[in-house]
Design a protein around this motif. Structure first.
Motif, short mmCIF file in Angstrom:
data_model
loop_
_atom_site.label_atom_id
_atom_site.label_comp_id
_atom_site.label_asym_id
_atom_site.label_seq_id
_atom_site.Cartn_x
_atom_site.Cartn_y
_atom_site.Cartn_z
N ALA A 247 -12.35 4.02 7.36
CA ALA A 247 -12.27 2.56 7.45
C ALA A 247 -11.89 1.95 6.10
CB ALA A 247 -13.60 2.00 7.95
N ASN A 248 -12.43 2.50 5.00
CA ASN A 248 -12.09 1.98 3.67
C ASN A 248 -10.63 2.22 3.33
OD1 ASN A 248 -14.71 1.11 3.28
ND2 ASN A 248 -15.37 3.01 2.29
N THR A 249 -10.09 3.41 3.64
CA THR A 249 -8.69 3.70 3.36
C THR A 249 -7.76 2.79 4.17
OG1 THR A 249 -8.83 5.45 5.03
CG2 THR A 249 -9.09 6.09 2.71
N LYS A 255 -4.44 -4.08 2.52
CA LYS A 255 -4.37 -4.99 1.38
C LYS A 255 -3.11 -4.75 0.55
CE LYS A 255 -9.33 -5.79 0.74
NZ LYS A 255 -10.46 -5.61 -0.18
N ALA A 256 -2.77 -3.47 0.32
CA ALA A 256 -1.57 -3.16 -0.46
C ALA A 256 -0.31 -3.66 0.25
CB ALA A 256 -1.49 -1.66 -0.69
N ALA A 257 -0.27 -3.53 1.57
CA ALA A 257 0.89 -4.01 2.32
C ALA A 257 1.04 -5.52 2.23
CB ALA A 257 0.77 -3.59 3.78
N CYS A 262 3.85 -10.33 -0.25
CA CYS A 262 3.80 -11.58 -1.01
C CYS A 262 4.77 -11.55 -2.19
CB CYS A 262 2.37 -11.83 -1.51
SG CYS A 262 1.21 -12.21 -0.19
N LYS A 263 4.95 -10.41 -2.83
CA LYS A 263 5.88 -10.31 -3.96
C LYS A 263 7.33 -10.45 -3.52
CE LYS A 263 2.95 -7.46 -6.91
NZ LYS A 263 2.80 -6.15 -7.57
#
Length: 317
Positions: A247-249, A255-257, A262-263
């Motif tokens: 679940a953490n991974t 979040k990274a996606a 956003c960038k």
């Protein structure tokens, strides 16, 4: 007086009518026994003929064998049976009736005296004596009889009456007597929507799994209906830790996606201002430039000229 009691349905009137009605009804019976014990006795007679076999011993104590192989001892002198049904009800059971018939006697003679018609008539021989109305009562000089003095009990007084055994508790609200559940999915009785999947009919076109041939390998063969052994505490902890790490991974990947999206996305709002430099001075001398930088520099020069004119007007005033 009795008309008033009848209208008010008081216990004195109902008791008088009940005693008279039952005595008249029992007076029409011809048998020596009451009707209800006769029904039980006839039922036991039919069972005794098909289910019991007597074995005489030359004494009033007789052994009776039932169809299932059970054996019961019946004592006609003491009026007892090993099944204890005769002792409890007072009406001979099927074992007793077989023993009585074996001794060439009548089963009606072994019924308890409380079921006799004569006993019933003696019980209802006493009647409630009639009383004249209050208008015909003889007045007396004695003090009138008053009701007993009421003593208030401790605690809050009751507001509900004591209900009989056949009455249901309502708690001030009317309840719905639900006989059976009705499923809103399929409309059948006996279950609800939550358990409807358990009562669905099997699928007609279901694909059946092919049976595997046992090659003799003990590791591959598994007994039908066996369950895996329960897991230990360490195995359960490792399983919970693995689920938490997965679940953490997944959360970190998500979040990274979102950060990468956003960038890449273009910025909204007004474009950033470009500072005035030597290029602006060169354009004022007659050198022309093309592109968005030239337009931005021209806008900056017009704004500065407008500010200079406004400051000059203020100084003149």
């Amino acid at each position: 007086m009795w008309f008033q009691l009848r209208q008010a349905k008081l216990p004195a009137y109902t008791l008088l009518i009940r005693i008279a009605t039952r005595r008249e009804k029992m007076d029409k019976v011809v048998d020596t026994l009451c009707p209800t014990p006769i029904l039980f006795l006839e039922k036991n007679k039919s069972k005794s003929l098909a289910e019991c076999i007597p074995k005489g011993t030359g004494t009033p104590v007789i052994e009776v064998e039932s169809i299932g192989g059970d054996t019961y001892v019946v004592d006609l002198t003491r009026r007892t049976c090993a099944c204890r049904r005769w002792d409890l009800t007072g009406i001979p059971c099927k074992h007793d009736i077989v023993a009585v018939n074996f001794m060439r006697q009548k089963p009606e003679d072994y019924v308890d005296a409380c079921y006799l018609k004569s006993t019933y008539m003696v019980i209802y021989s006493h009647t409630v004596k009639p009383v004249n109305g209050m208008d015909l009562w003889i007045p007396t000089d004695s003090t009138p009889i008053l009701p007993p003095q009421y003593n208030r009990q401790y605690g809050r007084p009751k507001k509900k009456r004591n209900k009989d055994a056949y009455e249901k508790e309502t708690n001030g609200k009317l309840r719905r007597n639900q006989r059976s559940l009705k499923c809103s999915n399929c409309g059948n009785l006996g279950h609800s929507v939550k358990t409807c999947h358990r009562h669905l009919p099997p699928k007609l076109g279901a694909v059946t799994k092919k049976r595997k041939i046992n090659d003799g390998d003990a590791s591959s063969s598994k007994a039908k209906g066996t369950k895996p052994p329960p897991k230990t505490k360490n195995e359960l902890r490792a399983k919970a830790t693995k689920i938490r790490e997965d679940a953490n991974t997944k959360r970190e990947e998500k979040k990274a996606a979102t950060r990468a999206a956003c960038k890449v996305a273009p910025t909204r709002g007004r474009p950033p201002k470009v500072a005035a430099n030597n290029g602006g001075a060169a354009s004022s001398k007659g050198k022309t430039s093309s592109g968005p930088q030239a337009s931005q520099s021209s806008q900056a020069s017009t704004r500065s000229s407008v500010r200079n004119k406004g400051s000059a007007r203020n100084t003149r005033k």
